[in-house]
Design an enzyme around this catalytic site. Sequence first.
Site, mmCIF file in Angstrom:
data_model
loop_
_atom_site.group_PDB
_atom_site.id
_atom_site.type_symbol
_atom_site.label_atom_id
_atom_site.label_comp_id
_atom_site.label_asym_id
_atom_site.label_seq_id
_atom_site.Cartn_x
_atom_site.Cartn_y
_atom_site.Cartn_z
ATOM 1 N N GLN A 101 46.044 69.509 10.836
ATOM 2 C CA GLN A 101 46.948 68.583 11.511
ATOM 3 C C GLN A 101 46.657 67.175 10.997
ATOM 4 O O GLN A 101 45.547 66.672 11.163
ATOM 5 C CB GLN A 101 46.743 68.657 13.019
ATOM 6 C CG GLN A 101 47.682 67.815 13.838
ATOM 7 C CD GLN A 101 47.312 67.866 15.316
ATOM 8 O OE1 GLN A 101 46.350 67.233 15.742
ATOM 9 N NE2 GLN A 101 48.062 68.645 16.083
ATOM 10 N N TYR A 175 50.955 59.178 19.193
ATOM 11 C CA TYR A 175 50.320 58.729 17.957
ATOM 12 C C TYR A 175 51.350 57.980 17.091
ATOM 13 O O TYR A 175 52.507 57.847 17.458
ATOM 14 C CB TYR A 175 49.695 59.912 17.224
ATOM 15 C CG TYR A 175 48.631 60.611 18.048
ATOM 16 C CD1 TYR A 175 47.451 59.965 18.388
ATOM 17 C CD2 TYR A 175 48.826 61.911 18.533
ATOM 18 C CE1 TYR A 175 46.480 60.586 19.164
ATOM 19 C CE2 TYR A 175 47.866 62.536 19.311
ATOM 20 C CZ TYR A 175 46.701 61.873 19.623
ATOM 21 O OH TYR A 175 45.749 62.476 20.402
ATOM 22 N N ALA A 350 46.817 76.733 22.929
ATOM 23 C CA ALA A 350 45.528 76.060 22.776
ATOM 24 C C ALA A 350 44.563 76.522 23.856
ATOM 25 O O ALA A 350 43.583 77.207 23.579
ATOM 26 C CB ALA A 350 45.694 74.543 22.808
ATOM 27 N N ARG A 351 44.825 76.163 25.131
ATOM 28 C CA ARG A 351 43.854 76.447 26.191
ATOM 29 C C ARG A 351 43.550 77.933 26.335
ATOM 30 O O ARG A 351 42.393 78.309 26.547
ATOM 31 C CB ARG A 351 44.372 75.872 27.520
ATOM 32 C CG ARG A 351 44.271 74.368 27.618
ATOM 33 C CD ARG A 351 45.038 73.816 28.811
ATOM 34 N NE ARG A 351 46.488 73.962 28.626
ATOM 35 C CZ ARG A 351 47.386 73.586 29.529
ATOM 36 N NH1 ARG A 351 46.996 73.071 30.684
ATOM 37 N NH2 ARG A 351 48.689 73.716 29.282
#
Length: 408
Positions: A101, A175, A350-351
């Site tokens: 990433q 971002y 993800a989690r």
Amino acid sequence: MTATASPFDPLTLGPLRLRNRFIRAGANEGMVVEGAPSRALVKHHRDLAAGGVGMTTVAYGAVSEVGRTLPNQVWLRPEILPDLRVLADAVHAEGGAVAYQLTHGGSFVTSLKVRGPTMSASSGFNKAGLLRGNLFQRAMTADDMERVTQQFVDAARLCRQAGFDAVELHMGHGYLLNQFISPLSNRRRDAFGGSAENRARFPAAVLARVKEAVGRDMAVLAKINVADGVPGGATVEDAIVTARALQAAGADMLVLSGGRNVESGWFMFGSNHDMDEMRKVLSASPLTGLMLKWSQRGVPRITFREMYFLEYSRRIRAAVDVPLGYLGGAKSLANAGQAVREGFDAVVMARALIHDPALVNKYRDGTATQSGCTNCNRCVPYIYHPAGTWCVLSPPNDPDLNKIRAAG
């Protein structure tokens, strides 16, 4: 996709073919030594590949030194090529693919002091930099945009040299590239501000340049917000415009996320942060404690629900032809199957995979149909922990592995 489509089917993204459609989402691991991958990071992603994911995404590779938001983040530069190769080789040895990433924080720099004002789409006060004295930001010039674009290209080329299969350009969560897309940050009056089309112009140009540089050899993905989740932020209608611009720029897949780190973290995770765990991990000073308390002002209390971004993502699916990765509360095999049947090309988690890196294999062999993740978000603060992120319901990481560079 047809009614018989399965998340275990192979997936082709540009020049890349994945063994299945399960992808580990990019999420900060906190497993970095001297701006390079640590042995802990290698183990983390090797375990995910051994656990069955089609591809794992290494989070937050800053494209420049000032692009970092935290001190324990990788800064992609030629000096760390041996460490990157060890990481890519470890994933490949387990049969998985690996993406990096690529990110620049812009004005979102929470744990580092940057010389002078931070860069962003627009100038002004920088609330994200308050704790570290990064109080002001400046609007990027044409020269800034060219320099940052080249940094993304150089980072992608370095990842190709290291053996990575894909790069994912992070355009969400507040971002730098998202600071152009989101009206919460972008107040420009030139060709890069105003309309949703203009706000997507610079991020799309970055992707087009990266695609031109490495697209024959690597898949080029982008992570975008389905919405910012707060008044005045980007909407799903804006996300459709962004998705169309990125499709035209040559994206091989868009990963659909949502929310912004400062304004709407609860929207991103579909549940609230555990602030007690955050204070414990950070050993909060009075000032940090005050900032954490301030960060929760006006935050709604929400109850987690599975597939919490589905309604937004369906609208984007209907509007574009580019492959899409569904992300947001897909924590069961039934959820994954539904996402693929509804036309999403990959299931991004993800989690659930932090909780159990072997979850995909368990889905495949029938030993599990549901993740044991409770969505408590107590894993999130551990990106600041010396051992790196882990699920508090699982055994902790070995902190010694996070003290040695991958190629050390």
